[in-house]
Design a protein around this motif. Structure first.
Motif, mmCIF file in Angstrom:
data_model
loop_
_atom_site.group_PDB
_atom_site.id
_atom_site.type_symbol
_atom_site.label_atom_id
_atom_site.label_comp_id
_atom_site.label_asym_id
_atom_site.label_seq_id
_atom_site.Cartn_x
_atom_site.Cartn_y
_atom_site.Cartn_z
ATOM 1 N N ALA A 202 2.442 5.158 10.817
ATOM 2 C CA ALA A 202 2.429 4.813 9.394
ATOM 3 C C ALA A 202 3.711 5.270 8.711
ATOM 4 O O ALA A 202 4.265 4.566 7.857
ATOM 5 C CB ALA A 202 1.214 5.443 8.718
ATOM 6 N N GLU A 392 -11.359 4.018 7.959
ATOM 7 C CA GLU A 392 -10.404 3.308 7.121
ATOM 8 C C GLU A 392 -9.006 3.377 7.732
ATOM 9 O O GLU A 392 -8.754 4.156 8.642
ATOM 10 C CB GLU A 392 -10.399 3.922 5.708
ATOM 11 C CG GLU A 392 -11.742 3.812 5.017
ATOM 12 C CD GLU A 392 -11.790 4.607 3.718
ATOM 13 O OE1 GLU A 392 -12.242 4.041 2.709
ATOM 14 O OE2 GLU A 392 -11.393 5.781 3.737
ATOM 15 N N GLY A 393 -8.113 2.547 7.231
ATOM 16 C CA GLY A 393 -6.780 2.452 7.810
ATOM 17 C C GLY A 393 -5.806 3.451 7.214
ATOM 18 O O GLY A 393 -5.484 3.376 6.026
ATOM 19 N N THR A 395 -2.608 3.734 8.039
ATOM 20 C CA THR A 395 -1.347 3.045 7.777
ATOM 21 C C THR A 395 -1.390 2.322 6.441
ATOM 22 O O THR A 395 -0.467 2.436 5.615
ATOM 23 C CB THR A 395 -1.034 2.043 8.903
ATOM 24 O OG1 THR A 395 -0.879 2.754 10.131
ATOM 25 C CG2 THR A 395 0.249 1.276 8.611
ATOM 26 N N GLU A 396 -2.467 1.585 6.200
ATOM 27 C CA GLU A 396 -2.592 0.837 4.951
ATOM 28 C C GLU A 396 -2.646 1.772 3.747
ATOM 29 O O GLU A 396 -2.058 1.490 2.699
ATOM 30 C CB GLU A 396 -3.844 -0.053 4.981
ATOM 31 C CG GLU A 396 -3.798 -1.191 5.975
ATOM 32 C CD GLU A 396 -4.012 -0.760 7.431
ATOM 33 O OE1 GLU A 396 -3.753 -1.570 8.329
ATOM 34 O OE2 GLU A 396 -4.442 0.396 7.667
ATOM 35 N N GLN A 399 0.833 3.200 3.062
ATOM 36 C CA GLN A 399 1.685 2.192 2.442
ATOM 37 C C GLN A 399 1.295 1.967 0.990
ATOM 38 O O GLN A 399 2.165 1.828 0.121
ATOM 39 C CB GLN A 399 1.600 0.882 3.226
ATOM 40 C CG GLN A 399 2.323 0.936 4.565
ATOM 41 C CD GLN A 399 2.238 -0.379 5.323
ATOM 42 O OE1 GLN A 399 1.159 -0.946 5.493
ATOM 43 N NE2 GLN A 399 3.374 -0.867 5.778
ATOM 44 N N ALA A 400 -0.008 1.935 0.721
ATOM 45 C CA ALA A 400 -0.466 1.748 -0.660
ATOM 46 C C ALA A 400 -0.014 2.898 -1.540
ATOM 47 O O ALA A 400 0.422 2.699 -2.680
ATOM 48 C CB ALA A 400 -1.990 1.611 -0.693
#
Length: 413
Positions: A202, A392-393, A395-396, A399-400
């Motif tokens: 990530a 849950e992600g 990486t996402e 990034q968020a």
């Protein structure tokens, strides 16, 4: 005769309403075009914003003025362009704020009001927009790589680890002496990802984001730090120094891995010293700037952890295990000392899972379990806190959170 005398003013009055309605419609078209131009000239990828970021002092942005005029005329219907009498455009940068102001005047012909000798109506309007940004940012990525980050990254990975370990353990202990305890090797052999694997990937993904969102050279820089490569060398460790070369940061981050220990319970597992790491990185970061210029950079600490400290400290906020082992939630005072120096803190909390069948968890972690998330949130600057569970992600979420930090620019108009 009376009716005949009234016909002219009645027709004139009705015609005036028609002409004024038409003039109002024409003004609305022009206002829509002016609003679009005022905002468009300050769009994130516009030449004007790039020019403003490169400026070393406040002033007017000529290239943005020209952009706004082109945008305005492009939005105005062709039949209406010849009716524009004048436009005045001024776009300024003051500190980290850009403002655009577009004034226009136009002449709208009349049809019925000619009866009263008025062949046109003059309309005018003003559109404004504001763009605010802390443009130049240094990101200090502090990644918790202590043994607890060897937890399998997702529920599927947890199930895979439990299936392939004799005691159904979801943690990939990275031991180096006793091969039977080296569940890190098991994770690698069966293809189970650990949290530290996802955090590493990530972080590397964020370098792509930093490149994509950068508008000028040297706008975003990044340095990466961990809690140390081994139990014997535990402590704040620099993986890559602050750099705007995101390819270099990405390559260097390959070295981020789970801290190794010689065996289970080595050094009493006292390997997560938040106070020491945060104090040392505070000194490295120094004082945050405004972000207005490349020499006065905003500074952001990006902290990723499961929020539970485990180290030797007799002044523990929770009961001690033995004479010195302190297991406690992160103490926000260490974060506050950093924020007091004008530094923002973005926190990604990787949920510390409940282990109700584990006696160690029940005796030592459960008593303060309810404080872990709240203390992590208290560490973060307002609005810069995310929690991610194994379902849950990571990486996402990273990034968020990263994009939220750099989305300080906003348009109003």
């Amino acid at each position: 005769m009376m009716t005949a005398l009234l016909v002219v003013p009645l027709i004139g009055a009705a015609g005036m309403a028609v002409d004024l309605d038409y003039a109002f419609e024409q003004k609305e078209m022009l206002m829509n075009a002016a609003d679009a131009a005022a905002v468009g000239a300050l769009a994130e990828k516009s030449a004007g914003v790039a020019a403003a970021l490169a400026m070393t002092s406040d002033g007017e942005i000529a290239i943005a003025d020209a952009d706004a005029e082109k945008l305005f005329l492009a939005q105005v219907p062709e039949a209406l362009r010849d009716r524009i009498l004048s436009t005045e455009i001024r776009i300024l940068r003051v500190g980290n704020e850009m403002t655009s102001k577009l004034d226009f005047t136009a002449r709208v012909p009349t049809s019925f009001m000619n009866i009263f000798g008025k062949d046109a109506v003059t309309v005018s309007g003003t559109a404004t927009a504001t763009y605010q940004t802390n443009a130049f940012v240094d990101f200090y990525m502090l990644l918790d790589n202590t043994p607890s980050m060897g937890l399998a990254a997702t529920q599927a990975d947890i199930a895979l680890m439990q299936k392939n370990t004799p005691d159904a353990c979801a943690f990939a202990c990275h031991t180096t002496v006793d091969a039977s305890q080296n569940y890190y090797a098991v994770a690698k052999s069966v293809g189970a990802q650990m949290r530290i694997d996802v955090v590493r990937e990530a972080t590397q993904a964020l370098t792509h984001d930093a490149t994509e969102y950068s508008r000028v050279t040297n706008q975003y820089r990044m340095g990466v730090y961990t809690f140390g490569p081994t139990a014997d060398t535990a402590g704040l460790t620099e993986i890559v120094a602050m750099s705007s070369d995101m390819a270099r940061v990405r390559t260097a981050t390959d070295a981020v891995d789970l801290m190794t220990t010689k065996q289970n319970n080595y050094l009493g597992n006292q390997l997560t010293d938040f106070g020491s790491a945060l104090t040392k990185i505070k000194d490295k970061i120094g004082t945050g700037g405004t972000g207005f210029t490349s020499s006065d950079r905003q500074k952001v600490l990006f902290f990723v952890s499961d929020g539970v400290g485990d180290y030797g400290n007799t002044a523990c906020t929770e009961k001690l295990s033995g004479s010195t082992r302190c297991q406690e939630p992160l103490q926000p005072r260490y974060c506050q000392a950093i924020k007091d120096k004008g530094v923002k803190i973005a926190v990604l909390y990787t949920t510390y899972l409940e282990l109700p069948n584990d006696s160690w968890w029940k005796n030592w972690i459960k008593p303060f379990d309810s404080k872990i998330a709240s203390n992590m949130e208290a560490c973060a600057s307002p609005g810069y806190y995310f929690e991610v569970s194994p379902s849950e992600g990571i990486t996402e979420a990273m990034q968020a959170l990263f994009r939220k930090v750099i989305s300080a620019p906003r348009l109003t108009g």
